[in-house]
Write a protein that holds these residues in place. Sequence first.
Motif, PDB file in Angstrom:
ATOM      1  N   UNK A   1     -26.180  48.092  -1.215  1.00  0.00           N
ATOM      2  CA  UNK A   1     -27.229  48.273  -0.264  1.00  0.00           C
ATOM      3  C   UNK A   1     -28.379  47.958  -0.710  1.00  0.00           C
ATOM      4  N   UNK A   2     -29.267  47.562   0.192  1.00  0.00           N
ATOM      5  CA  UNK A   2     -30.895  47.437  -0.281  1.00  0.00           C
ATOM      6  C   UNK A   2     -31.433  48.692  -0.632  1.00  0.00           C
ATOM      7  N   UNK A   3     -32.164  48.879  -1.643  1.00  0.00           N
ATOM      8  CA  UNK A   3     -32.907  50.084  -2.076  1.00  0.00           C
ATOM      9  C   UNK A   3     -31.912  50.839  -2.992  1.00  0.00           C
ATOM     10  N   UNK A   4     -30.802  50.422  -3.073  1.00  0.00           N
ATOM     11  CA  UNK A   4     -29.762  51.222  -4.208  1.00  0.00           C
ATOM     12  C   UNK A   4     -30.587  51.342  -5.437  1.00  0.00           C
ATOM     13  N   UNK A   5     -30.454  52.533  -6.248  1.00  0.00           N
ATOM     14  CA  UNK A   5     -30.914  52.335  -7.607  1.00  0.00           C
ATOM     15  C   UNK A   5     -29.489  52.198  -8.577  1.00  0.00           C
ATOM     16  N   UNK A   6     -29.482  51.113  -9.380  1.00  0.00           N
ATOM     17  CA  UNK A   6     -28.303  50.785 -10.256  1.00  0.00           C
ATOM     18  C   UNK A   6     -28.185  51.700 -11.398  1.00  0.00           C
TER      19      UNK A   6
ATOM     20  N   UNK B   1     -33.672  45.256  -4.106  1.00  0.00           N
ATOM     21  CA  UNK B   1     -34.793  44.761  -3.677  1.00  0.00           C
ATOM     22  C   UNK B   1     -34.855  45.483  -1.915  1.00  0.00           C
ATOM     23  N   UNK B   2     -35.688  46.022  -1.557  1.00  0.00           N
ATOM     24  CA  UNK B   2     -35.760  46.792  -0.518  1.00  0.00           C
ATOM     25  C   UNK B   2     -35.927  45.998   0.873  1.00  0.00           C
ATOM     26  N   UNK B   3     -35.260  46.268   2.110  1.00  0.00           N
ATOM     27  CA  UNK B   3     -35.638  45.574   3.401  1.00  0.00           C
ATOM     28  C   UNK B   3     -36.145  46.547   4.412  1.00  0.00           C
ATOM     29  N   UNK B   4     -37.569  46.886   3.703  1.00  0.00           N
ATOM     30  CA  UNK B   4     -38.378  47.875   4.777  1.00  0.00           C
ATOM     31  C   UNK B   4     -38.816  46.975   5.551  1.00  0.00           C
ATOM     32  N   UNK B   5     -39.742  47.976   6.649  1.00  0.00           N
ATOM     33  CA  UNK B   5     -40.427  47.250   7.677  1.00  0.00           C
ATOM     34  C   UNK B   5     -41.371  46.293   7.258  1.00  0.00           C
ATOM     35  N   UNK B   6     -42.361  46.619   6.084  1.00  0.00           N
ATOM     36  CA  UNK B   6     -43.411  45.680   5.555  1.00  0.00           C
ATOM     37  C   UNK B   6     -42.675  44.461   5.011  1.00  0.00           C
ATOM     38  N   UNK B   7     -41.775  44.486   4.506  1.00  0.00           N
ATOM     39  CA  UNK B   7     -41.052  43.058   3.650  1.00  0.00           C
ATOM     40  C   UNK B   7     -40.164  42.537   4.836  1.00  0.00           C
TER      41      UNK B   7
END
Length: 236
Positions: free
Chosen positions: A23-28, A68-74
């Motif tokens: 998922x987006x934002x997950x730490x590997x 890579x995140x999929x936050x509001x800004x992105x």
Amino acid sequence: MKINKKQVCQADLRQRILTLDIEPGSVLDETVLSRQYELSRTPLREVFQRLAGEGYLTLEENRGAKVSSMDIASMRNFFQSAPLIYAAVGRLAAENALSCQISALKSAQRSFRKAGENSDVFGMAMFNHSFHHIIGEMAGNAYLTPSLSRLLIDHTRMSQLFYNPKTDREEQLIWTACDQHDQMIEAIEKGEPALVVELTLEHWDLSRGRMEKFVRPDPLPTEFDMDLSEGKKNAL
């Protein structure tokens, strides 16, 4: 032939990110992935650096690699930039496409259509990714190509909602998108930049609303909605 474990790891992580298996934002977790891909920490970190350069990961000092995140800004940047980048890439593709690239585009489209016929959500998302990536190669622009590649990561992650229809109307949108691919191929093959731009923007508009639901899902029912629903049941 000896298997290149770094290449296998890199390709698999790309696909897992694109298909939202990770998922987006997950730490590997380096320990888990080192064991899974049979790589030591050094080559695994080299894979992370390559994927970060492509836009799949972000690297933070003392915190490791994160998808890579999929936050509001992105997402705001995505929806603002996508039509501009796709249109510019499409125009250049019509002007610069090589016959071998057109053949590759047609092959990707055949695979995309077949995935649709088999209701293969991940297949449609991945072959759509390939389709637009090839158009980027046709454009051959050193400034636009990195932007398109980054754009396609988030587009592919969100597009799985588009390719998983819940109604007949949503299913029809998929086949309209498929037909638009064919029209884009024909316009590129004929070298008609203005038409490619027009079709590209129509193609973007077709899927935009469904993709927006990825970040703006249907709201939870309010107390009023639940009371109304209960009233309907009682009326029956």
